[in-house]
Scaffold this motif. Structure first.
Motif, mmCIF file in Angstrom:
data_model
loop_
_atom_site.group_PDB
_atom_site.id
_atom_site.type_symbol
_atom_site.label_atom_id
_atom_site.label_comp_id
_atom_site.label_asym_id
_atom_site.label_seq_id
_atom_site.Cartn_x
_atom_site.Cartn_y
_atom_site.Cartn_z
ATOM 1 N N MET A 1 0.843 -1.177 0.000
ATOM 2 C CA MET A 1 0.000 0.000 0.000
ATOM 3 C C MET A 1 0.887 1.239 0.000
ATOM 4 N N LYS A 2 0.521 2.176 -0.839
ATOM 5 C CA LYS A 2 1.162 3.489 -0.859
ATOM 6 C C LYS A 2 0.060 4.520 -0.681
ATOM 7 N N TYR A 3 0.432 5.702 -0.203
ATOM 8 C CA TYR A 3 -0.574 6.749 -0.069
ATOM 9 C C TYR A 3 0.051 8.104 -0.326
ATOM 10 N N LYS A 4 -0.825 9.053 -0.678
ATOM 11 C CA LYS A 4 -0.397 10.444 -0.791
ATOM 12 C C LYS A 4 -1.577 11.332 -0.465
ATOM 13 N N LEU A 5 -1.263 12.487 0.039
ATOM 14 C CA LEU A 5 -2.281 13.479 0.359
ATOM 15 C C LEU A 5 -2.241 14.530 -0.736
ATOM 16 N N GLN A 6 -3.381 14.775 -1.344
ATOM 17 C CA GLN A 6 -3.485 15.737 -2.431
ATOM 18 C C GLN A 6 -4.638 16.660 -2.103
ATOM 19 N N SER A 7 -4.333 17.889 -1.775
ATOM 20 C CA SER A 7 -5.334 18.840 -1.280
ATOM 21 C C SER A 7 -6.004 18.230 -0.057
ATOM 22 N N ASP A 8 -7.311 18.046 -0.133
ATOM 23 C CA ASP A 8 -8.029 17.469 0.999
ATOM 24 C C ASP A 8 -8.467 16.032 0.698
ATOM 25 N N GLN A 9 -7.702 15.374 -0.180
ATOM 26 C CA GLN A 9 -7.998 13.991 -0.541
ATOM 27 C C GLN A 9 -6.830 13.083 -0.153
ATOM 28 N N LEU A 10 -7.164 11.969 0.436
ATOM 29 C CA LEU A 10 -6.173 10.949 0.769
ATOM 30 C C LEU A 10 -6.302 9.855 -0.280
ATOM 31 N N ILE A 11 -5.259 9.659 -1.066
ATOM 32 C CA ILE A 11 -5.270 8.656 -2.124
ATOM 33 C C ILE A 11 -4.467 7.458 -1.648
ATOM 34 N N ILE A 12 -5.131 6.316 -1.599
ATOM 35 C CA ILE A 12 -4.504 5.083 -1.131
ATOM 36 C C ILE A 12 -4.398 4.130 -2.310
ATOM 37 N N GLU A 13 -3.165 3.840 -2.703
ATOM 38 C CA GLU A 13 -2.909 2.929 -3.814
ATOM 39 C C GLU A 13 -2.769 1.515 -3.259
ATOM 40 N N LEU A 14 -3.714 0.684 -3.602
ATOM 41 C CA LEU A 14 -3.680 -0.712 -3.177
ATOM 42 C C LEU A 14 -2.856 -1.492 -4.201
ATOM 43 N N ILE A 15 -2.087 -2.459 -3.726
ATOM 44 C CA ILE A 15 -1.163 -3.184 -4.601
ATOM 45 C C ILE A 15 -1.296 -4.680 -4.358
ATOM 46 N N GLY A 16 -1.475 -5.441 -5.437
ATOM 47 C CA GLY A 16 -1.542 -6.898 -5.327
ATOM 48 C C GLY A 16 -2.961 -7.388 -5.143
ATOM 49 N N ASP A 17 -3.084 -8.570 -4.568
ATOM 50 C CA ASP A 17 -4.385 -9.172 -4.304
ATOM 51 C C ASP A 17 -4.951 -8.638 -3.000
ATOM 52 N N VAL A 18 -6.176 -8.158 -3.040
ATOM 53 C CA VAL A 18 -6.833 -7.665 -1.828
ATOM 54 C C VAL A 18 -7.619 -8.842 -1.261
ATOM 55 N N ASP A 19 -6.929 -9.611 -0.437
ATOM 56 C CA ASP A 19 -7.497 -10.816 0.165
ATOM 57 C C ASP A 19 -7.375 -10.729 1.680
ATOM 58 N N GLU A 20 -7.638 -11.831 2.362
ATOM 59 C CA GLU A 20 -7.646 -11.820 3.833
ATOM 60 C C GLU A 20 -6.327 -11.352 4.428
ATOM 61 N N HIS A 21 -5.227 -11.877 3.929
ATOM 62 C CA HIS A 21 -3.915 -11.494 4.474
ATOM 63 C C HIS A 21 -3.644 -10.007 4.243
ATOM 64 N N TYR A 22 -3.863 -9.553 3.034
ATOM 65 C CA TYR A 22 -3.599 -8.159 2.696
ATOM 66 C C TYR A 22 -4.489 -7.216 3.504
ATOM 67 N N ALA A 23 -5.779 -7.537 3.552
ATOM 68 C CA ALA A 23 -6.730 -6.688 4.272
ATOM 69 C C ALA A 23 -6.360 -6.560 5.742
ATOM 70 N N SER A 24 -5.943 -7.662 6.354
ATOM 71 C CA SER A 24 -5.601 -7.617 7.779
ATOM 72 C C SER A 24 -4.362 -6.768 8.039
ATOM 73 N N THR A 25 -3.469 -6.661 7.053
ATOM 74 C CA THR A 25 -2.247 -5.881 7.268
ATOM 75 C C THR A 25 -2.446 -4.389 7.032
ATOM 76 N N ILE A 26 -3.447 -4.000 6.226
ATOM 77 C CA ILE A 26 -3.602 -2.571 5.918
ATOM 78 C C ILE A 26 -4.790 -1.897 6.596
ATOM 79 N N ARG A 27 -5.699 -2.665 7.139
ATOM 80 C CA ARG A 27 -6.927 -2.109 7.738
ATOM 81 C C ARG A 27 -6.611 -1.000 8.747
#
Length: 99
Positions: A1-27
Motif C-alpha cells: 500500500m502506498k498513499y499520498k495526500l493531495q489537497s483534501d484527498q487521501l489517495i490510497i494505492e492498493l497493490i496486489g491481491d486484496v485478500d484476507e492477508h492483505y486486508a488484515s495488514t492494511i486495515r
C-alpha cells in the motif's frame, strides 16, 4: 500500500491481491491515515489490483462505515474489469462510487 495526500484527498494505492492477508495488514493503517490527515475524501486506487475476495469487500465496506461516520467520502478509482465484476455483484457501488 502506498498513499499520498493531495489537497483534501487521501489517495490510497492498493497493490496486489486484496485478500484476507492483505486486508488484515492494511486495515489499521488506513484507519490511522484517515484519522491523522482528516481528509474530505478517501480514494482507493485499484490500478495495481487484479483480485479482490470477500475479505477485500469487507475491508471496503468497513472503511466506508468508519469514514462516513466522520463525513468522509470513500470512492474507488482505476477498477479493472475483473475487479469491477466482483464489485457489481457485491453491491459496493451503492455506497462507494467509482470515479
Amino acid at each position: 500500500m502506498k498513499y499520498k495526500l493531495q489537497s483534501d484527498q487521501l489517495i490510497i494505492e492498493l497493490i496486489g491481491d486484496v485478500d484476507e492477508h492483505y486486508a488484515s495488514t492494511i486495515r489499521n493503517d488506513i484507519d490511522a491515515l484517515a484519522q491523522n490527515y482528516h481528509p474530505r475524501r478517501v480514494i482507493f486506487d485499484f490500478a495495481n489490483v487484479s483480485f479482490v475476495d470477500s475479505t477485500g469487500i469487507g475491508l471496503i465496506f468497513g472503511r466506508y462505515k468508519k469514514l462516513s461516520a466522520r463525513n468522509i467520502e470513500l470512492v474507488l478509482k482505476n477498477v479493472s474489469s475483473q475487479v469491477d465484476r466482483v464489485f457489481r455483484t457485491s453491491g459496493i457501488y451503492s455506497v462507494c462510487p467509482k470515479i
